[in-house]
Design an enzyme around this catalytic site. Structure first.
Site, PDB file in Angstrom:
ATOM      1  N   LEU A  33       0.830  -1.214   0.000  1.00 40.28           N
ATOM      2  CA  LEU A  33       0.000   0.000   0.000  1.00 40.28           C
ATOM      3  C   LEU A  33       0.861   1.259   0.000  1.00 40.28           C
ATOM      4  CD1 LEU A  33      -2.747  -1.120   2.563  1.00 40.28           C
ATOM      5  CD2 LEU A  33      -2.740  -1.381   0.067  1.00 40.28           C
ATOM      6  N   HIS A  37      -3.182   4.274  -2.692  1.00 39.20           N
ATOM      7  CA  HIS A  37      -4.175   3.449  -1.996  1.00 39.20           C
ATOM      8  C   HIS A  37      -4.780   4.229  -0.826  1.00 39.20           C
ATOM      9  CE1 HIS A  37      -1.552   0.011  -3.551  1.00 39.20           C
ATOM     10  NE2 HIS A  37      -2.740  -0.233  -4.085  1.00 39.20           N
ATOM     11  N   GLN A  61      -4.044 -12.580 -12.987  1.00 41.27           N
ATOM     12  CA  GLN A  61      -3.864 -11.391 -13.823  1.00 41.27           C
ATOM     13  C   GLN A  61      -2.409 -11.144 -14.216  1.00 41.27           C
ATOM     14  OE1 GLN A  61      -5.545  -8.806 -10.582  1.00 41.27           O
ATOM     15  NE2 GLN A  61      -4.060  -7.335 -11.333  1.00 41.27           N
ATOM     16  N   GLY A 147      -8.192   3.831  -8.674  1.00 40.60           N
ATOM     17  CA  GLY A 147      -7.416   5.023  -9.007  1.00 40.60           C
ATOM     18  C   GLY A 147      -7.386   5.246 -10.517  1.00 40.60           C
ATOM     19  N   ASP A 150      -5.000   3.449 -13.293  1.00 44.55           N
ATOM     20  CA  ASP A 150      -5.458   2.262 -14.028  1.00 44.55           C
ATOM     21  C   ASP A 150      -6.822   2.564 -14.646  1.00 44.55           C
ATOM     22  OD1 ASP A 150      -3.255   0.459 -13.297  1.00 44.55           O
ATOM     23  OD2 ASP A 150      -4.018   0.770 -11.276  1.00 44.55           O
ATOM     24  N   GLN A 153      -8.669  -0.269 -16.370  1.00 42.14           N
ATOM     25  CA  GLN A 153      -9.229  -1.202 -15.384  1.00 42.14           C
ATOM     26  C   GLN A 153     -10.534  -0.650 -14.811  1.00 42.14           C
ATOM     27  OE1 GLN A 153      -6.946  -3.531 -12.243  1.00 42.14           O
ATOM     28  NE2 GLN A 153      -7.462  -1.734 -11.042  1.00 42.14           N
ATOM     29  N   VAL A 176      -2.451   9.691  -7.721  1.00 42.00           N
ATOM     30  CA  VAL A 176      -1.598  10.396  -6.747  1.00 42.00           C
ATOM     31  C   VAL A 176      -0.167  10.333  -7.272  1.00 42.00           C
ATOM     32  CG1 VAL A 176      -0.801  10.445  -4.344  1.00 42.00           C
ATOM     33  CG2 VAL A 176      -3.169   9.810  -4.863  1.00 42.00           C
TER      34      VAL A 176
END
Ligand code: PAF
Length: 282
Positions: A33, A37, A61, A147, A150, A153, A176
């Site tokens: 993290l 996160h 994945q 976030g 991605d 995603q 971030v």
């Protein structure tokens, strides 16, 4: 903070929360993290009665030859971070309990996986969707947080939620960044000092594009080579893709009309870095 390792126990708790009318917020992660996160955890904590975080390095994945075995794992520190952020439940299942013997059901999409990272990481999004759908059934969240780093995603999960009638609000929070603009990622720890110096060029190239669009340069035939030039002049950096895409469909665009997603993926040695920006004209 409760730490739950069993999917059955997590399911039972989630059912109880739902019965009691408590809203559940969920941040799925693979651990290691970082501040990206933490911004998701904080929003999740703020907007829900119960905040659930999962830490699960999902083998499905990762492609053969990718960094599954090497992926950073720092559970003791992650537990401290979650506890300090007042997470209610940390869900950390073992691989064998998520994919039981004989596991043979996968979730896939035909459209979104054709673009951006899809061709470079075949079956990656199938692995993401499958694990995320399973966790949605286990955790039963009302809201889930991703976030913008991605972005593909995020769109894929949002589509899956609509297509499969999960009653979940999918939220995206801004990327971030480090002070020099590098998008924060668990994989940044792989960067050696020279690579770390080069890495902010992804952000710089996105900012340069933003500037050019603001000056009225909107044709992708002009914008894309400029970005590639900025990236590729760094020794050891290999551009995987630079794409200008529709923010909803991810289909390529020829011009930044009102808005476009500008997405980039590069390799610095063995390390793959991605970044993106939604650029608005006018
Ligand atoms: O973004 C990630 O960390 C992973 O892809 C996710 C969503 C936790 C699924 O394994």
């Amino acid at each position: 903070m409760k730490i739950i390792e069993s999917a059955i126990e997590m399911c039972g708790l989630a059912k109880n929360f739902s019965t009691e009318g408590e809203s559940i917020g969920f941040v799925p992660t693979m651990g290691a993290l970082h501040n990206g996160h933490i911004s998701l955890l904080r929003k999740c904590r703020k907007e829900n009665d119960v905040a659930v975080v999962s830490i699960f390095v999902n083998p499905l994945q990762f492609l053969k030859g990718e960094d599954y075995d090497k992926y950073p794992r720092q559970l003791a520190l992650d537990k401290k971070i979650c506890s300090a952020e007042e997470v209610d439940i940390l869900f950390i299942p073992q691989v064998g309990s998520v994919y039981q013997k004989g596991f043979d059901t996968f979730i896939d999409q035909s459209h979104y996986g054709r673009f951006l990272c899809g061709p470079f990481r075949p079956n990656h999004f199938r692995g993401v969707m499958t694990v995320v759908a399973k966790f949605f059934n286990i955790v039963r969240p009302d809201k889930v947080y991703f976030g913008q780093k991605d972005y593909q995603q995020y769109l894929i999960v949002k589509r899956m939620v609509e297509d499969l009638n999960f009653h979940i609000e999918v939220k995206m929070l801004p990327t971030v960044r480090e002070e020099d603009g590098l998008a924060i990622s668990s994989r940044n720890i792989y960067l050696g000092p020279k690579q770390r110096k080069i890495a902010p060029v992804l952000y710089q190239s996105l900012m340069r594009t933003k500037e050019l669009v603001a000056q009225g340069v909107v044709n992708v035939k002009r914008l894309k080579p400029e970005m590639i030039r900025m990236l590729a002049c760094n020794k050891g950096l290999k551009v995987e893709y630079v794409e200008f895409a529709n923010v909803e469909t991810l289909e390529p665009v020829n011009e930044v009309k009102t808005q476009a997603l500008v997405a980039v993926a590069v390799r610095l040695g063995n390390i793959r870095l991605i970044d993106n920006m939604i650029i608005t004209r006018g």
